[in-house]
Design an enzyme around this catalytic site. Structure first.
Site, PDB file in Angstrom:
ATOM      1  N   ILE A 267       0.688  -1.046  -0.073  1.00  0.00           N
ATOM      2  CA  ILE A 267       0.010  -0.087   0.097  1.00  0.00           C
ATOM      3  C   ILE A 267       0.904   1.323  -0.207  1.00  0.00           C
ATOM      4  O   ILE A 267       0.236   2.453   0.251  1.00  0.00           O
ATOM      5  CB  ILE A 267      -0.862  -0.001   1.150  1.00  0.00           C
ATOM      6  CG1 ILE A 267      -0.464  -0.295   2.461  1.00  0.00           C
ATOM      7  CG2 ILE A 267      -2.011  -1.167   1.014  1.00  0.00           C
ATOM      8  CD1 ILE A 267      -0.898  -0.068   3.651  1.00  0.00           C
ATOM      9  N   GLY A 268       2.255   1.111  -0.129  1.00  0.00           N
ATOM     10  CA  GLY A 268       2.924   2.295  -0.003  1.00  0.00           C
ATOM     11  C   GLY A 268       4.380   1.985  -0.223  1.00  0.00           C
ATOM     12  O   GLY A 268       4.899   0.949   0.395  1.00  0.00           O
ATOM     13  N   HIS A 269       5.230   2.949  -0.656  1.00  0.00           N
ATOM     14  CA  HIS A 269       6.405   2.970  -0.823  1.00  0.00           C
ATOM     15  C   HIS A 269       7.109   4.094  -0.081  1.00  0.00           C
ATOM     16  O   HIS A 269       6.754   5.169  -0.260  1.00  0.00           O
ATOM     17  CB  HIS A 269       7.166   2.739  -2.235  1.00  0.00           C
ATOM     18  CG  HIS A 269       6.683   1.379  -2.888  1.00  0.00           C
ATOM     19  ND1 HIS A 269       7.295   0.249  -2.678  1.00  0.00           N
ATOM     20  CD2 HIS A 269       5.752   1.219  -3.739  1.00  0.00           C
ATOM     21  CE1 HIS A 269       6.545  -0.620  -3.356  1.00  0.00           C
ATOM     22  NE2 HIS A 269       5.687  -0.022  -4.120  1.00  0.00           N
ATOM     23  N   GLY A 271      11.085   5.912   1.724  1.00  0.00           N
ATOM     24  CA  GLY A 271      12.672   6.031   2.001  1.00  0.00           C
ATOM     25  C   GLY A 271      13.434   4.733   2.822  1.00  0.00           C
ATOM     26  O   GLY A 271      14.324   4.341   2.591  1.00  0.00           O
ATOM     27  N   PHE A 272      12.350   4.099   3.666  1.00  0.00           N
ATOM     28  CA  PHE A 272      12.997   3.273   4.571  1.00  0.00           C
ATOM     29  C   PHE A 272      12.472   1.725   3.950  1.00  0.00           C
ATOM     30  O   PHE A 272      12.934   0.838   4.680  1.00  0.00           O
ATOM     31  CB  PHE A 272      12.485   3.398   5.935  1.00  0.00           C
ATOM     32  CG  PHE A 272      12.934   4.653   6.746  1.00  0.00           C
ATOM     33  CD1 PHE A 272      14.439   4.805   7.136  1.00  0.00           C
ATOM     34  CD2 PHE A 272      12.238   5.870   6.708  1.00  0.00           C
ATOM     35  CE1 PHE A 272      14.962   5.536   7.932  1.00  0.00           C
ATOM     36  CE2 PHE A 272      12.748   6.976   7.687  1.00  0.00           C
ATOM     37  CZ  PHE A 272      14.157   6.816   8.013  1.00  0.00           C
ATOM     38  N   SER A 274       9.030  -0.592   2.302  1.00  0.00           N
ATOM     39  CA  SER A 274       7.512  -0.604   1.652  1.00  0.00           C
ATOM     40  C   SER A 274       6.609  -0.959   2.835  1.00  0.00           C
ATOM     41  O   SER A 274       7.025  -1.679   3.747  1.00  0.00           O
ATOM     42  CB  SER A 274       7.709  -1.711   0.422  1.00  0.00           C
ATOM     43  OG  SER A 274       8.255  -1.349  -0.476  1.00  0.00           O
ATOM     44  N   THR A 275       5.373  -0.604   2.712  1.00  0.00           N
ATOM     45  CA  THR A 275       4.249  -0.898   3.547  1.00  0.00           C
ATOM     46  C   THR A 275       3.215  -1.736   2.989  1.00  0.00           C
ATOM     47  O   THR A 275       2.777  -1.706   1.823  1.00  0.00           O
ATOM     48  CB  THR A 275       3.712   0.392   4.044  1.00  0.00           C
ATOM     49  OG1 THR A 275       4.702   1.306   4.489  1.00  0.00           O
ATOM     50  CG2 THR A 275       2.505   0.222   5.206  1.00  0.00           C
ATOM     51  N   LYS A 289       5.242  -2.318   8.020  1.00  0.00           N
ATOM     52  CA  LYS A 289       6.389  -1.333   6.982  1.00  0.00           C
ATOM     53  C   LYS A 289       7.658  -2.365   7.053  1.00  0.00           C
ATOM     54  O   LYS A 289       8.249  -2.587   8.255  1.00  0.00           O
ATOM     55  CB  LYS A 289       6.709  -0.109   7.987  1.00  0.00           C
ATOM     56  CG  LYS A 289       7.814   0.475   6.845  1.00  0.00           C
ATOM     57  CD  LYS A 289       8.092   2.106   7.484  1.00  0.00           C
ATOM     58  CE  LYS A 289       6.635   3.072   7.240  1.00  0.00           C
ATOM     59  NZ  LYS A 289       6.910   3.343   5.962  1.00  0.00           N
ATOM     60  N   ASP A 385      11.327  13.940   7.281  1.00  0.00           N
ATOM     61  CA  ASP A 385      10.647  13.497   5.906  1.00  0.00           C
ATOM     62  C   ASP A 385       9.231  14.108   6.012  1.00  0.00           C
ATOM     63  O   ASP A 385       8.325  13.169   5.649  1.00  0.00           O
ATOM     64  CB  ASP A 385      11.001  12.317   5.581  1.00  0.00           C
ATOM     65  CG  ASP A 385      10.476  12.234   4.337  1.00  0.00           C
ATOM     66  OD1 ASP A 385      10.606  12.818   3.441  1.00  0.00           O
ATOM     67  OD2 ASP A 385      10.644  10.943   3.903  1.00  0.00           O
TER      68      ASP A 385
END
EC number: 2.7.11.1
Length: 540
Positions: A267-269, A271-272, A274-275, A289, A385
């Site tokens: 559901i998301g990318h 800097g640390f 992917s989620t 995450k 961030d």
């Protein structure tokens, strides 16, 4: 010659071989305001970029466009964005100047020895210009200089070893022939004083020492691996849980719920990492995450970071439920928020007008979360961030700040930290990008950018800005609209008609104040919360 961008940040560092006659200093007691006015008088300014540089009783030089001062009203930074039409030359005496950068600006001429007068300069970047001649020895007398970048020019000679000069980061010449002493004439046996058998002996001894060193390292590593192998087998499946959610959470349950980290559940990318969405049951849904293991120097550092953040709790921070950490896998478990993130909210709101009270609530929620991290956490937590995709929403438009868990922590005696630049282009504060020195005021800058995006139809680096000069962003656009008396046109469709215009303008001014170059002028997040609460809509 028309000098692009920030050419006149260089002040008296160099003189152009084809420039006009330089202005001279009026003496050691020359005030910064007078120096700025002298600089202005040497420019051709057809677009009136420096129109605010006027000496009068209503304002001082610290409020002029592009000028930043310290607490003693001494100029420490001068950033003239969008000044491509300035033309001329000048000498400026600013002894407190600490940062000067002008790379890829077509600068020519030589560096003047008066560079030695900038006793406070810490960052000097003149790379990829057309500077010539020799590097003046006065540069090496600048005791506070930390970063020097001169590559990509046409200097004579190279950098020589200089006693008592310690630079944190020195970037000098590329494709130069004279970096260090030449060894072309020193390779003959006669000059080296060594016979072939002696050379062979030295090489053989070096090889033997190297092999022995490798064997010792392998021996130590093997013993450590054997000692920890059983511990790793026991710990590899462990999940540390901070919050009692009523059901047991195991490694197998979480990983299976993510579809073994399948793309369909991503559901998301960031800097640390992917989620992933992990639906353990209809009433227990989590956001996992998955982190890039290489971002940490082993799981011990990871455990230390997480244990320090275990007590960081606030209604507007995404709740950290637990985590897993081993040498091969690391992930964090958060509560899942079904409202998506602010980035998607901003993209989709064009389908229907959004009420002012909803936008105000989101802005206040994020400000409260940041104020908590900066003011109430000990040690304080810097996010580094802040951007719309790191702000999550529930179905009632309550906002939650995410990704704070892996930001740098500061001790109570520190106000800033020097580190590599984190963050997202377009949201990073200029002083952070230039010097890598980050403070809570860098978060304030990023918050101001998000606030401008929230109330307008523009992105931080909107495609519509491409027709303007380099460096034109949402802050430049908002200033331009205000200067043209078009404040109403800053706000997203329908917002001016539904929200009190006076309150909307106050929020606009808050966003612009958060994004000024001067750190002393930027408000704290606590002050931002106070202002937003004062204009809070009556019906929530």
């Amino acid at each position: 010659m028309k000098l692009l961008g920030l050419v006149f940040l260089l002040f008296n560092l160099f003189m152009f071989s084809f420039s006009r006659k330089l202005l001279t200093e009026s003496g050691g007691g020359l005030h910064d305001e007078a120096a700025l006015l002298k600089l202005k008088s040497s420019f051709l300014d057809p677009n009136g970029v420096l129109s605010s540089w006027v000496s009068d009783s209503s304002s001082n030089h610290c409020s002029w466009y592009g000028v930043s001062c310290n607490s003693d009203s001494r100029v420490v930074s001068l950033i003239l964005r969008g000044c491509d039409e300035l033309e001329g030359s000048g000498v400026l005496h600013l002894p407190d100047l600490s940062s000067c950068s002008s790379s890829k600006r077509r600068l020519g001429g030589v560096i003047s020895p008066v560079v030695g007068d900038l006793s406070e300069i810490r960052v000097l970047s003149l790379s990829f210009n057309d500077l010539r001649g020799e590097i003046p020895k006065e540069i090496w007398g600048l005791e506070k200089l930390e970063i020097l970048d001169l590559k990509g020019n046409n200097f004579i000679g190279g950098i020589r070893v200089v006693d008592n000069v310690v630079l944190r980061k020195l970037m000098s010449f590329e494709d130069e022939d004279e970096i260090g002493p030449s060894s072309a004439d020193d390779d003959s046996p006669g000059k080296s004083g060594l016979y072939p058998i002696e050379i062979a002996s030295i090489v053989s001894a070096s090889v033997i020492v190297f092999v022995l060193l490798v064997l010792v390292i392998l021996f130590i590593y093997t013993r450590k691996w054997k000692r920890n192998s059983q511990v790793q087998v026991d710990e590899i499946k462990e999940i540390k849980v901070f919050v009692d959610i009523g059901i047991p959470l195991t490694y197998e349950i979480i990983v299976r719920a993510t579809g073994y980290f399948s793309n369909s559940n991503c559901i998301g990318h960031g800097g640390f990492g992917s989620t992933y969405k992990a639906e353990v049951s209809p009433t227990n849904v989590f956001a996992v995450k998955r982190l890039s293991v290489g971002r940490f120097q082993g799981d011990q550092q990871f455990h230390a970071e997480i244990s320090a953040l275990e007590m960081v709790r606030h209604p507007n921070l995404v709740m950290l439920i637990g985590y897993h950490a081993s040498e091969t896998e690391m992930f964090l478990i958060y509560n899942y928020l079904s409202g998506g993130n602010l980035q998607d909210f901003i993209k989709e709101r064009s389908k229907a007008a959004i009420e002012w009270k909803v936008l105000h609530k989101i802005a206040l929620d994020v400000a409260r979360a940041l104020s908590y991290l900066h003011e109430q956490c000990s040690p304080k937590v810097l996010h580094r961030d802040i951007k719309p995709s790191n702000i999550l929403l529930d179905n009632n438009y309550n906002a939650y700040l995410s990704d704070f868990g892996l930001s740098k922590l500061l001790g109570t005696s520190q106000s800033h930290v020097t580190t590599g630049v984190a963050g997202t282009f377009g949201y990073v504060a200029p002083e952070y990008a230039m010097t890598c020195r980050v403070s809570e005021k860098a978060d304030v800058y990023s918050y101001g950018i998000v606030l401008l995006e929230l109330i307008s139809d523009k992105r931080a680096l909107d495609p519509s800005f491409s027709s303007h000069e380099n460096g034109f962003n949402i802050v430049s656009w908002a200033h331009m609209m205000l200067s043209q008396g078009k404040a109403k046109e800053v706000f997203t469709t329908g917002l001016w008609e539904t929200g009190p215009p006076d309150d909307l303008v106050e929020v606009l001014h808050l966003a612009l104040k958060c994004t000024v170059d001067s750190l002393s002028i930027r408000p704290t997040m606590k002050q931002a919360v106070r202002l937003l609460k004062r204009i809070q809509p009556s019906r929530l």
